[in-house]
Write an enzyme that holds these catalytic residues in place. Structure first.
Site, short mmCIF file in Angstrom:
data_model
loop_
_atom_site.label_atom_id
_atom_site.label_comp_id
_atom_site.label_asym_id
_atom_site.label_seq_id
_atom_site.Cartn_x
_atom_site.Cartn_y
_atom_site.Cartn_z
N GLY A 11 91.71 -24.54 25.92
CA GLY A 11 92.83 -23.87 25.38
C GLY A 11 92.96 -22.58 26.23
O GLY A 11 94.30 -22.18 25.95
N PRO A 15 96.41 -19.66 36.27
CA PRO A 15 97.81 -19.95 37.09
C PRO A 15 98.09 -21.02 37.62
O PRO A 15 97.26 -21.64 37.81
CB PRO A 15 97.34 -18.49 37.86
CG PRO A 15 96.42 -17.58 37.37
CD PRO A 15 95.54 -18.70 36.61
N ALA A 16 99.22 -21.37 37.57
CA ALA A 16 99.77 -22.51 38.30
C ALA A 16 99.64 -22.77 39.64
O ALA A 16 100.01 -23.72 40.33
CB ALA A 16 101.11 -22.71 37.72
N GLY A 18 97.43 -20.75 43.24
CA GLY A 18 96.67 -19.70 43.53
C GLY A 18 96.62 -19.44 45.22
O GLY A 18 97.37 -20.16 45.64
N GLY A 20 94.40 -19.70 48.60
CA GLY A 20 92.87 -19.98 49.26
C GLY A 20 92.33 -19.15 50.04
O GLY A 20 92.97 -18.06 50.34
N LYS A 81 82.34 -21.29 44.67
CA LYS A 81 81.75 -22.81 44.87
C LYS A 81 80.18 -22.61 45.21
O LYS A 81 79.96 -21.70 46.01
CB LYS A 81 82.41 -23.68 45.75
CG LYS A 81 83.97 -23.63 45.65
CD LYS A 81 84.78 -24.61 46.44
CE LYS A 81 86.25 -24.27 46.49
NZ LYS A 81 86.67 -23.33 47.22
N HIS A 114 80.65 -27.63 45.57
CA HIS A 114 81.48 -27.67 46.49
C HIS A 114 81.68 -29.21 47.09
O HIS A 114 82.81 -29.79 47.27
CB HIS A 114 81.17 -26.86 47.72
CG HIS A 114 82.18 -26.38 48.63
ND1 HIS A 114 82.17 -25.21 49.10
CD2 HIS A 114 83.61 -26.97 48.95
CE1 HIS A 114 83.45 -25.00 49.78
NE2 HIS A 114 84.17 -26.24 50.05
#
Ligand SMILES: NC(=O)c1ccc[n+]([C@@H]2O[C@H](COP(=O)([O-])OP(=O)(O)OC[C@H]3O[C@@H](n4cnc5c(N)ncnc54)[C@H](OP(=O)(O)O)[C@@H]3O)[C@@H](O)[C@H]2O)c1
Length: 334
Positions: A11, A15-16, A18, A20, A81, A114
């Site tokens: 729930g 954010p939609a 990001g 890198g 990672k 990773h």
């Protein structure tokens, strides 16, 4: 700031889109960290880091100064990672603690294993060579590594555990054996590599897909280049839509991922590119455009991972279980 978010299995939201942070063989850690600072200024709140990128300490300085300057920590979604040389319970903890110390955070919002391939001696791989210490997927060992990540979730050092670079055959082994199900999984994802079966398997299991190399990774390392590769920004369907809309090709690629429900994590250190990409959250593609982009799928894997091939392996396709089985499966763990 973009208000577009994705909801994870518990729930909470992320954010939609990001940014890198893999500088490849082109951008220094300082340049990447500066790029993150620029991205935060534009409104990005999701930062995709990794221990092996070698720049988490400088990114940590940027995050600390943004937070000191008033950016609420809870607005940020910072991911890291665990690298291939840390596939063992005590090593997972060491990796996460080091990332936290470098990033100057008390928790990671997400942490991924990773690659599902362990090695034993640091990065091992040179730019063009195979990693001399790479080993094939070993289910029992992988699950011990995963369990160590689960412990860190229980302790609150990691909010969401994630997989990366897995396949459907591996997921079929991994998911039933997880104590805590992965919240997200990072996969290579762009219009010419749509990974339909893997995508659907992840969606069916309530796992948010995070899409890396969403533009077709034009700045990827030389070792990952082969003559047949196509950068998605040069794909005719992408070019046509970009021209008819009067927007950049990069924005079309990222908008396609967002329209599909994937969280894209494009890389750039350039302000004009980062601004351009961020606008993709507002670009709604039509059914006709989505249809044209769907038709560009051609299994165009750009990050092949051939440096992780173990001794005795065949081609890099062995890393991706292309025939539906895990090579060398018999005799590896339970
Ligand atoms: N989990 C994994 O194993 C894994 C693997 C690979 C990547 N990743 C993550 O995914 C991130 C993104 O992947 P990626 O760097 O391979 O590829 P990408 O985002 O597809 O491509 C990045 C490159 O595209 C160009 N670009 C960026 N914005 C642009 C724009 N608006 N217009 C035109 N060109 C633009 C830039 O090239 P120039 O610099 O030449 O301008 C940039 O270096 C990485 O940084 C990393 O965080 C994860």
């Amino acid at each position: 700031m973009s208000s577009l978010e994705r909801t994870l299995r518990d729930g909470t939201t992320m954010p939609a889109i990001g940014v890198g942070t893999f500088g490849s063989d082109r951008y220094s850690p300082a340049e990447v960290a500066k790029g993150v600072e620029t991205a935060l200024g534009i409104g990005y709140r999701l930062v995709d880091c990794a221990a092996v990128y070698g720049n988490e300490d400088l990114i940590g300085d940027v995050l600390a100064s943004a937070i000191a300057g008033g950016l609420p920590r809870e607005e940020l979604f910072v991911m890291s990672k665990v690298w291939n040389d840390h596939h063992a319970p005590d090593r997972v903890r060491a990796s996460v603690e080091k990332s936290l110390s470098h990033l100057r955070l008390d928790h990671l919002d997400a942490c991924f294993i990773h690659w599902p391939f362990p090695n034993s001696h640091g990065r091992g791989a040179g730019v063009d060579d195979r990693d001399p210490h790479a080993r094939p997927y070993n289910h029992a060992d992988f699950m011990r590594t995963w369990a160590a990540l689960e412990e860190l979730v229980d302790e609150g050092l990691v909010r969401h555990a994630g997989l990366s670079n897995v396949t459907v055959p591996k997921l079929q082994r991994i998911l039933p054996d997880c104590g805590i199900q992965p919240s997200l999984t990072e996969i290579e994802h762009h219009p010419t590599l749509q990974q339909g079966e893997l995508f659907q398997h992840l969606v069916d299991h309530g796992i948010q897909v995070v899409g890396y190399s969403p533009l077709g990774s034009p700045s990827r390392p030389e070792r990952d280049r082969t003559p047949d590769d196509l950068v998605d920004m040069d794909s005719p369907a992408v070019v046509e839509i970009a021209e008819s809309r009067g927007v950049s090709r990069a924005r079309v690629c990222v908008a396609w991922a967002i329209n599909r429900g994937v969280v894209p994590i494009p890389f750039s250190v350039k302000e004009h590119q980062l601004r351009d990409l961020f606008e993709a959250t507002r670009l709604r593609l039509t059914p006709e455009e989505l249809h044209a982009l769907r038709a560009t799928d051609r299994n165009n894997r750009l990050i092949k991972g051939q440096v992780f091939l173990w001794e005795g392996a065949g081609s890099w396709l062995d890393l991706w279980d292309v025939d539906g089985t895990i090579p060398g499966w018999h005799g590896y763990g339970s």
